[in-house]
Write a protein that holds these residues in place. Structure first.
Motif, PDB file in Angstrom:
ATOM      1  N   LEU A 267      17.743  -3.739  75.242  1.00  0.00           N
ATOM      2  CA  LEU A 267      18.389  -3.251  73.465  1.00  0.00           C
ATOM      3  C   LEU A 267      19.480  -3.939  73.757  1.00  0.00           C
ATOM      4  O   LEU A 267      19.856  -3.812  75.927  1.00  0.00           O
ATOM      5  CB  LEU A 267      18.411  -1.532  73.380  1.00  0.00           C
ATOM      6  CG  LEU A 267      16.318  -1.122  73.268  1.00  0.00           C
ATOM      7  CD1 LEU A 267      16.559   0.837  73.330  1.00  0.00           C
ATOM      8  CD2 LEU A 267      16.326  -1.507  72.494  1.00  0.00           C
ATOM      9  N   ASP A 268      20.605  -3.399  73.532  1.00  0.00           N
ATOM     10  CA  ASP A 268      22.277  -3.156  73.375  1.00  0.00           C
ATOM     11  C   ASP A 268      22.021  -3.046  73.525  1.00  0.00           C
ATOM     12  O   ASP A 268      21.997  -1.310  73.888  1.00  0.00           O
ATOM     13  CB  ASP A 268      22.117  -3.740  72.204  1.00  0.00           C
ATOM     14  CG  ASP A 268      22.284  -2.155  71.422  1.00  0.00           C
ATOM     15  OD1 ASP A 268      23.763  -1.578  70.885  1.00  0.00           O
ATOM     16  OD2 ASP A 268      21.527  -1.634  70.200  1.00  0.00           O
ATOM     17  N   ALA A 269      23.690  -3.305  74.711  1.00  0.00           N
ATOM     18  CA  ALA A 269      23.986  -2.336  75.973  1.00  0.00           C
ATOM     19  C   ALA A 269      25.208  -0.852  74.947  1.00  0.00           C
ATOM     20  O   ALA A 269      25.654   0.059  75.583  1.00  0.00           O
ATOM     21  CB  ALA A 269      25.327  -2.869  76.401  1.00  0.00           C
ATOM     22  N   LYS A 270      25.635  -1.630  73.562  1.00  0.00           N
ATOM     23  CA  LYS A 270      26.685  -0.062  72.988  1.00  0.00           C
ATOM     24  C   LYS A 270      25.529   0.421  72.676  1.00  0.00           C
ATOM     25  O   LYS A 270      26.633   1.704  73.066  1.00  0.00           O
ATOM     26  CB  LYS A 270      27.402  -0.446  71.906  1.00  0.00           C
ATOM     27  CG  LYS A 270      28.137  -2.004  72.048  1.00  0.00           C
ATOM     28  CD  LYS A 270      28.827  -2.602  71.166  1.00  0.00           C
ATOM     29  CE  LYS A 270      29.785  -3.871  71.624  1.00  0.00           C
ATOM     30  NZ  LYS A 270      31.120  -3.865  70.148  1.00  0.00           N
ATOM     31  N   THR A 271      24.036   0.964  72.187  1.00  0.00           N
ATOM     32  CA  THR A 271      24.509   1.860  71.315  1.00  0.00           C
ATOM     33  C   THR A 271      22.831   2.179  71.335  1.00  0.00           C
ATOM     34  O   THR A 271      22.221   3.019  70.809  1.00  0.00           O
ATOM     35  CB  THR A 271      24.441   1.411  69.405  1.00  0.00           C
ATOM     36  OG1 THR A 271      22.938   0.331  69.739  1.00  0.00           O
ATOM     37  CG2 THR A 271      25.047   0.811  69.158  1.00  0.00           C
ATOM     38  N   ASP A 272      21.975   1.009  72.391  1.00  0.00           N
ATOM     39  CA  ASP A 272      20.755   1.621  72.797  1.00  0.00           C
ATOM     40  C   ASP A 272      19.874   1.555  71.749  1.00  0.00           C
ATOM     41  O   ASP A 272      18.739   2.311  71.780  1.00  0.00           O
ATOM     42  CB  ASP A 272      20.493   2.546  73.960  1.00  0.00           C
ATOM     43  CG  ASP A 272      21.155   2.752  74.732  1.00  0.00           C
ATOM     44  OD1 ASP A 272      20.525   1.347  75.194  1.00  0.00           O
ATOM     45  OD2 ASP A 272      21.382   3.457  75.921  1.00  0.00           O
ATOM     46  N   THR A 273      19.874   0.818  70.519  1.00  0.00           N
ATOM     47  CA  THR A 273      19.143   0.840  69.392  1.00  0.00           C
ATOM     48  C   THR A 273      18.843  -0.434  68.818  1.00  0.00           C
ATOM     49  O   THR A 273      18.194  -0.385  68.005  1.00  0.00           O
ATOM     50  CB  THR A 273      19.967   1.684  67.975  1.00  0.00           C
ATOM     51  OG1 THR A 273      21.041   2.537  68.718  1.00  0.00           O
ATOM     52  CG2 THR A 273      19.773   1.313  66.826  1.00  0.00           C
ATOM     53  N   TYR A 274      19.116  -1.648  69.122  1.00  0.00           N
ATOM     54  CA  TYR A 274      18.965  -2.846  68.497  1.00  0.00           C
ATOM     55  C   TYR A 274      17.766  -3.910  70.004  1.00  0.00           C
ATOM     56  O   TYR A 274      18.670  -3.562  71.235  1.00  0.00           O
ATOM     57  CB  TYR A 274      20.012  -3.399  67.670  1.00  0.00           C
ATOM     58  CG  TYR A 274      20.757  -2.610  67.454  1.00  0.00           C
ATOM     59  CD1 TYR A 274      19.938  -3.214  65.863  1.00  0.00           C
ATOM     60  CD2 TYR A 274      21.567  -2.052  66.604  1.00  0.00           C
ATOM     61  CE1 TYR A 274      20.857  -2.427  64.326  1.00  0.00           C
ATOM     62  CE2 TYR A 274      21.992  -1.636  65.758  1.00  0.00           C
ATOM     63  CZ  TYR A 274      21.604  -1.472  64.812  1.00  0.00           C
ATOM     64  OH  TYR A 274      22.674  -0.739  63.852  1.00  0.00           O
ATOM     65  N   LEU A 275      17.177  -4.390  68.884  1.00  0.00           N
ATOM     66  CA  LEU A 275      16.383  -5.300  70.360  1.00  0.00           C
ATOM     67  C   LEU A 275      17.478  -6.189  70.526  1.00  0.00           C
ATOM     68  O   LEU A 275      17.724  -7.224  69.662  1.00  0.00           O
ATOM     69  CB  LEU A 275      14.846  -6.389  69.523  1.00  0.00           C
ATOM     70  CG  LEU A 275      13.915  -4.947  69.511  1.00  0.00           C
ATOM     71  CD1 LEU A 275      12.588  -5.181  68.644  1.00  0.00           C
ATOM     72  CD2 LEU A 275      13.902  -3.747  70.706  1.00  0.00           C
ATOM     73  N   GLU A 276      17.432  -7.377  71.440  1.00  0.00           N
ATOM     74  CA  GLU A 276      18.132  -8.456  71.940  1.00  0.00           C
ATOM     75  C   GLU A 276      16.641  -9.121  71.880  1.00  0.00           C
ATOM     76  O   GLU A 276      16.978 -10.176  71.569  1.00  0.00           O
ATOM     77  CB  GLU A 276      18.814  -7.488  73.119  1.00  0.00           C
ATOM     78  CG  GLU A 276      19.758  -7.325  72.606  1.00  0.00           C
ATOM     79  CD  GLU A 276      21.410  -7.769  73.762  1.00  0.00           C
ATOM     80  OE1 GLU A 276      21.448  -7.911  74.688  1.00  0.00           O
ATOM     81  OE2 GLU A 276      22.251  -7.254  72.175  1.00  0.00           O
ATOM     82  N   GLU A 277      16.625  -9.519  73.602  1.00  0.00           N
ATOM     83  CA  GLU A 277      15.317  -9.940  74.012  1.00  0.00           C
ATOM     84  C   GLU A 277      15.337  -9.329  74.923  1.00  0.00           C
ATOM     85  O   GLU A 277      14.461  -9.024  75.786  1.00  0.00           O
ATOM     86  CB  GLU A 277      16.328 -11.751  74.483  1.00  0.00           C
ATOM     87  CG  GLU A 277      16.627 -11.083  75.444  1.00  0.00           C
ATOM     88  CD  GLU A 277      17.633 -13.003  76.494  1.00  0.00           C
ATOM     89  OE1 GLU A 277      17.255 -13.407  77.108  1.00  0.00           O
ATOM     90  OE2 GLU A 277      18.152 -13.500  75.132  1.00  0.00           O
ATOM     91  N   VAL A 278      13.505  -9.864  75.346  1.00  0.00           N
ATOM     92  CA  VAL A 278      12.415 -10.144  76.603  1.00  0.00           C
ATOM     93  C   VAL A 278      12.950 -10.650  77.943  1.00  0.00           C
ATOM     94  O   VAL A 278      14.089 -11.615  77.502  1.00  0.00           O
ATOM     95  CB  VAL A 278      11.205 -10.585  75.447  1.00  0.00           C
ATOM     96  CG1 VAL A 278      10.167 -10.561  77.407  1.00  0.00           C
ATOM     97  CG2 VAL A 278      11.142  -9.872  74.659  1.00  0.00           C
ATOM     98  N   SER A 279      12.794 -10.237  78.619  1.00  0.00           N
ATOM     99  CA  SER A 279      13.250 -11.236  80.493  1.00  0.00           C
ATOM    100  C   SER A 279      13.803 -12.729  79.999  1.00  0.00           C
ATOM    101  O   SER A 279      14.657 -13.027  80.680  1.00  0.00           O
ATOM    102  CB  SER A 279      12.639 -10.872  81.283  1.00  0.00           C
ATOM    103  OG  SER A 279      12.287  -9.321  81.537  1.00  0.00           O
ATOM    104  N   SER A 280      12.745 -12.929  79.750  1.00  0.00           N
ATOM    105  CA  SER A 280      13.221 -14.186  79.615  1.00  0.00           C
ATOM    106  C   SER A 280      12.740 -15.495  78.246  1.00  0.00           C
ATOM    107  O   SER A 280      12.378 -16.462  78.287  1.00  0.00           O
ATOM    108  CB  SER A 280      12.251 -15.360  80.690  1.00  0.00           C
ATOM    109  OG  SER A 280      10.339 -14.856  80.298  1.00  0.00           O
ATOM    110  N   CYS A 281      12.643 -15.251  77.058  1.00  0.00           N
ATOM    111  CA  CYS A 281      12.141 -15.218  75.745  1.00  0.00           C
ATOM    112  C   CYS A 281      13.072 -14.476  74.631  1.00  0.00           C
ATOM    113  O   CYS A 281      13.213 -13.510  74.659  1.00  0.00           O
ATOM    114  CB  CYS A 281      10.824 -15.259  75.491  1.00  0.00           C
ATOM    115  SG  CYS A 281       9.613 -14.262  76.539  1.00  0.00           S
TER     116      CYS A 281
END
Length: 396
Positions: A267-281
């Motif tokens: 998740l995003d480091a600011k809000t813990d709300t939004y998906l970012e990415e999987v470990s390698s994809c």
């Protein structure tokens, strides 16, 4: 003596063993000497024999995994000084250890970026690459971010092409895998105080590989949302394909695998709300005819497959939006899939967040949009389908 000369000397010593990884039953991976071919494969395209243009006959192509069990016996290498005035012309060498001082910048301060690419045997009976200029561009940008000397695009393409030509026999039969290419740029020069390396090395090595996830290609994967650790933060290195971005995810990835999950979503480091990415994809969320994926804002790797899927999906009538995607939206989606050079397009079978599990599609079956885009992308990459985008680059 130059680095290339030292490498050649090391690699040609009689006691040298170009190692392949083998997995003994019930034990850890160990190093074992490779099979040595009757002819050495240091050859350019014009010198390739008919045997080298065909596939190796001593490999079970139907049981390929993703690893170094079938590593290419030839690698390509070039060097450059820190002033960037002149890259060496580059040469093919036997795959082997790189001579490097303990004081090499990369070993102490982490100047290292890399790429992941694939060469495939196509329906037109030739070996092709997929958008190699995009990988060259991404390495260039990553090198600048780490104050390294980036290789010129033409040198990068030459390095990749010659590596494929020299290891053509390891390109699997069509549809049975690919030759995975790993271009690696490291600050190889020695240094004590923090600063850019006094010299750099570009290496390209390869291995024949199959599906990335153990279940096989198109088998849905189970993901869990990580709520404690973050992969990247704004203003950091998350959008750079550098070596230091990957080992930190192992602690959460290995823990998740012990619990039966395939991988972790961050998740995003600011809000813990939004998906970012999987470990390698990268990750995509589907609702009807709309596909959403997190935007590139410096914390997400700009994947070549991600970029290609966006363009391809739009050409097929989907609305594709690069916007923040919340966990709640993902849990209510019709389907989710991931993309990457190694994973290609991988359908997500389930997503678990804080103990709540959401199933997508029928268990064990690929979801429809992921399957459609996978078939279109791989059909194009293997030249089974027309390439209206001009993405395919033939090698030999």
């Amino acid at each position: 003596m130059s680095l290339a000369a030292q490498t050649r000397q090391l690699c040609l010593q009689p006691q040298r063993s170009t190692a392949r990884l083998q997995q003994p039953a019930g034990g850890a991976a160990r190093l074992a000497p490779p099979r040595r071919p009757q002819q050495h494969r240091l050859a350019c395209a014009a010198q390739l024999t008919a045997e080298q243009q065909g596939c190796r006959t001593d490999i079970d192509w139907d049981s390929l995994g993703f690893g170094l069990q079938h590593v290419g016996e030839t690698m390509w290498m070039a060097t450059c000084s820190a002033d960037g005035k002149q890259w060496s012309s580059g040469e093919l060498l036997p795959y082997g250890p790189l001579p490097m001082y303990p004081s090499a910048q990369a070993l102490n301060y982490g100047q290292a970026v890399f790429e992941g690419m694939k060469a495939q045997r196509s329906a037109k009976d030739r070996i092709v690459l997929f958008r190699p200029e995009c990988n060259a561009q991404r390495m260039h940008e990553g090198a600048l971010r780490l104050s390294m000397v980036p290789p010129p695009e033409e040198l990068f393409i030459e390095a990749v092409t010659k590596t494929v030509e020299a290891n053509a026999a390891l390109v699997p039969p069509q549809g049975k895998g690919s030759l995975y290419l790993r271009p690696l740029l490291v600050g190889s020069g020695p240094i004590l105080g923090l600063g850019p390396a006094p010299s750099y090395t570009l290496v390209v090595y390869c291995a024949a590989v199959g599906a990335y996830f153990k279940g096989g290609q198109l088998t849905p994967i189970d993901l869990i949302v990580e709520t404690r650790f973050h992969r990247a933060a704004p203003g950091g290195m998350g959008g750079t394909k550098c070596a230091g971005n990957y080992s930190p995810v192992l602690v959460t990835q290995l823990a998740a695998k012990k619990e039966g999950y395939s991988d972790v979503v961050y998740l995003d480091a600011k809000t813990d709300t939004y998906l970012e990415e999987v470990s390698s994809c990268n990750i995509f969320v589907v609702k009807g005819k709309t596909i959403r994926t997190p935007p590139l804002q410096g914390t997400i790797l700009p994947g070549v497959t991600r970029r290609s899927i966006i363009e391809m999906a739009r050409s097929r009538g989907y609305t594709v939006e690069e916007v923040p995607v919340s966990v709640d939206e993902a849990m209510q989606a019709d389907e989710i899939f991931t993309t990457g050079t190694a994973v290609v397009v991988s359908p997500v079978g389930s997503l678990t967040h804080q103990g709540e599990r959401r199933q997508f599609g029928a268990p064990g079956e690929p979801t429809p949009v992921a399957l459609e885009l996978y078939e279109q992308l791989t059909g194009l990459q293997q030249e089974k389908l027309a390439d209206p985008f001009g993405w395919i680059v033939p090698v030999c």
